[in-house]
Each structure stands twice: as C-alpha cells, then as structure tokens.
Design a protein around this motif. Structure first.
Motif, short mmCIF file in Angstrom:
data_model
loop_
_atom_site.label_atom_id
_atom_site.label_comp_id
_atom_site.label_asym_id
_atom_site.label_seq_id
_atom_site.Cartn_x
_atom_site.Cartn_y
_atom_site.Cartn_z
N LEU A 1 47.17 3.54 -19.19
CA LEU A 1 48.56 3.57 -19.62
C LEU A 1 48.94 4.93 -20.19
N GLN A 2 48.03 5.54 -20.93
CA GLN A 2 48.32 6.86 -21.48
C GLN A 2 48.42 7.91 -20.37
N ARG A 3 47.60 7.76 -19.31
CA ARG A 3 47.69 8.70 -18.19
C ARG A 3 49.01 8.50 -17.44
N VAL B 1 56.05 0.20 -14.48
CA VAL B 1 54.74 -0.35 -14.15
C VAL B 1 54.61 -1.67 -14.92
N THR B 2 54.45 -2.75 -14.17
CA THR B 2 54.38 -4.08 -14.77
C THR B 2 52.94 -4.46 -15.05
N VAL B 3 52.69 -5.02 -16.22
CA VAL B 3 51.35 -5.46 -16.60
C VAL B 3 51.35 -6.97 -16.77
N HIS B 4 50.50 -7.66 -15.98
CA HIS B 4 50.32 -9.10 -16.10
C HIS B 4 49.01 -9.38 -16.83
N TYR B 5 49.02 -10.38 -17.69
CA TYR B 5 47.84 -10.71 -18.48
C TYR B 5 48.05 -12.11 -19.07
N PRO B 6 47.00 -12.77 -19.53
CA PRO B 6 47.18 -14.10 -20.13
C PRO B 6 48.03 -14.03 -21.40
N ALA B 7 49.05 -14.85 -21.47
CA ALA B 7 49.93 -14.83 -22.63
C ALA B 7 49.18 -15.13 -23.92
N TYR C 1 46.54 -7.54 -25.99
CA TYR C 1 47.37 -6.62 -25.20
C TYR C 1 48.09 -5.64 -26.11
N ASP C 2 48.66 -6.14 -27.20
CA ASP C 2 49.39 -5.26 -28.11
C ASP C 2 48.48 -4.17 -28.69
N ARG C 3 47.25 -4.54 -29.00
CA ARG C 3 46.31 -3.55 -29.52
C ARG C 3 45.97 -2.49 -28.47
N LEU C 4 45.74 -2.93 -27.24
CA LEU C 4 45.37 -2.00 -26.18
C LEU C 4 46.56 -1.13 -25.76
N ARG C 5 47.74 -1.71 -25.80
CA ARG C 5 48.95 -0.97 -25.38
C ARG C 5 49.16 0.27 -26.23
N ILE D 1 56.60 0.75 -19.30
CA ILE D 1 55.58 -0.27 -19.11
C ILE D 1 56.20 -1.63 -19.40
N VAL D 2 56.17 -2.52 -18.42
CA VAL D 2 56.84 -3.81 -18.53
C VAL D 2 55.78 -4.90 -18.71
#
Length: 298
Positions: A74-76, A86-92, A98-102, A113-114
């Motif tokens: 994401l940083q790149r 760029v859409t990111v799908h992941y388990p809700a 996700y918030d930590r990694l974002r 990033i969506v």
C-alpha cells in the motif's frame, strides 16, 4: 494476458527457497494481488511486476504469512501515485487488523485505497473481469476463499450466419440488438463459456471449498500437509495434498496449482506424488516466481 504470477509458496515459516505467500492474477486489464505475505513488494520486483496495474487486493485472512506484506504494498502504491482506486477485500471480522496494517507506519498517503470487507455467508461484487465471490472457509480465525467468474458470452458461427444470409454490418447489428428481422442471436451463435479462477488458502474440508472450486479453469489451493499428518491438518484447519487433489477431481478442475507448503517436508516432490493418484488433470507444484497461464478456452 491471463496468467498467475506466484510470488511466494511457503506457509507459516519461509525457507531459503520459498517466500511467504503472494499471488498476482493478471486477467486482461484486471490485475489482482492475493494474500500479500511478508516480502511481497520485493518478490514483485524480482518477478518484474509494478504496483501501478493493481486494481484489487484480496486477503483471505489475517495470519501474518498472508497479510504482513500489505503495508509495504500500500505504501508503494502511494509512493508511485497510482492514479486509479485500488480496492482491498478482506474478512470484515478482521477490521481491527486491517486498520493496523493500513497505517502500520507513517507515510504520505497519496493513494485512493478503497476498503471492501467481506461479511456474511456470501460476498459478491462485480469487476471488469467478472463476478468476484468470497465464501467463508473453516480455519482458526475468519477466513474467506475467492472465486472470479467471467460471464458467458456468445460466439458467432459462420456456417449458421451463411445459412441465414447474414454478413458484414448485419452481424454487428444482430450482436448489439439480439434480433435482426426473424433471426435471433441464439440461432446463429453458440455459448462461449466464461473462465473461472478459484483461490483457496488456509482451510479444513468444508462445503464452501467445493463451491469455490467447482468447474474452475485454474484452482490455486493450499496443500500445507501430507497425508501422514492428516490428523494434525484437520486439527489446525488445513488441507493435505491428497485432499486438495480430490477436491480438484470432484469439482472437475482443469488445472490444479498446489502451494502453501509446510517447511517440515524438505522434498516438494512428495506433494506431487501424493496428489497424482487422486487427480489425472494438470497439476502444477508452485515455485516462487513461477508464471502459470490460465488454460486456453475449451
């Protein structure tokens, strides 16, 4: 161009020859990154892949070997100022992770990033490549598998067109409108079956494994264990090579890609040897930086 670029094939522990997970699906203009594990950004560099074409990132679950590469990617994307969303799908259920990694570190966020979390018994979204479906799997934390299904189209049959006296611009008009006079599109064409890609990582056997894999042209599936450790595999929510091959057989898969190998087995040929009696189609034993074409249409 339709191909899978394999960035990493290890499971929990990388080896000298296998990086953590990472898979890029190039499907015409749609480019999707699946499960970016640690080191994904470097593996993309080694494979000659830029982040700019990426349109979508799909994360099956938030174990580190499937998601710790997300911050760097994401940083790149931000650094390169990718001009499209760029859409990111992941388990809700993994929203906290996700918030930590974002925003794992400080950086200048220039990208769109969506976030598009998958929730419930089925998650579906339409993409330029077709319908992307996510179904929950059976693992030690919320996990989803993904399936990309191209819609069926119709292919004109020259002999049938000639039989009805159709040629030139009339053919194009018939394709646009579905009918030209008394002639319907169905009378002069045949179904052109859409292609299907399935991606199944950490899971034990469950109904959704088969739902995701059904009739897939290309199935990428974990085979973390060998059958000698089937009891352990079931306990921790993983598959054996034999189980993965049996799934491919029962689902009439065309090409089976085995990956996500445990470091406990030094000889990868054993996975292929175990899978072969269960599936007589094409089996690919994934290696880092391998490129695997989506099979040609039938």
């Amino acid at each position: 161009m339709r191909e899978l670029v394999v960035l990493g094939t290890a499971s929990q522990v990388p080896t000298r020859h296998r990086n953590h997970n990472g898979y890029v699906l190039r499907w015409d203009d749609e480019v999707i990154l699946f499960d970016p594990g640690e080191g994904t950004q470097r593996q993309m560099l080694m494979a000659g892949l830029a982040v700019t074409p990426l349109r979508r990132i799909c994360i099956t679950h938030f174990h580190g070997d499937h998601s710790l590469g997300l911050p760097g990617v994401l940083q790149r994307i931000s650094l390169d100022k990718v001009p499209h969303p760029v859409t990111v799908h992941y388990p809700a259920a993994g929203q906290e992770f996700y918030d930590r990694l974002r925003h794992a570190t400080s950086y200048w966020d220039n990208a769109d990033i969506v976030a598009s979390p998958a929730d419930g018994a089925i998650f579906e979204t339409e993409t330029p490549a077709g319908r992307l479906t996510a179904l929950p799997l059976w693992h030690s934390l919320p996990t989803y598998g993904y399936r990309l299904t191209e819609p069926d189209t119709r292919r004109m049959v020259p002999a049938l067109l000639a039989e009805h006296g159709l040629a030139g611009p009339a053919v194009g008009e018939l394709q646009r409108t579905g009918r030209l006079g008394d002639v319907t599109l169905e009378q002069v064409s045949e179904v052109r079956r859409g292609q299907t890609f399935a991606f199944i990582m950490d899971t034990g056997l469950c109904d959704n494994v088969f739902a995701l894999a059904k009739d897939a042209d290309l199935l990428v599936i974990e085979s973390t264990f060998l059958q000698e450790d089937a009891v352990l595999a079931a306990q921790v929510g993983h598959l054996t090579a034999a189980q993965a091959a049996a799934i491919a057989r029962d689902c009439q898969v065309r090409t089976l890609v085995l990956t996500h190998f445990s470091q406990r087995y030094p000889d990868p040929a054993r996975f292929l040897a175990e899978a072969r009696p269960y599936f007589d189609g094409e089996i690919v034993l994934a290696e880092d930086l391998m490129r695997i074409p989506v099979p040609a249409r039938r």
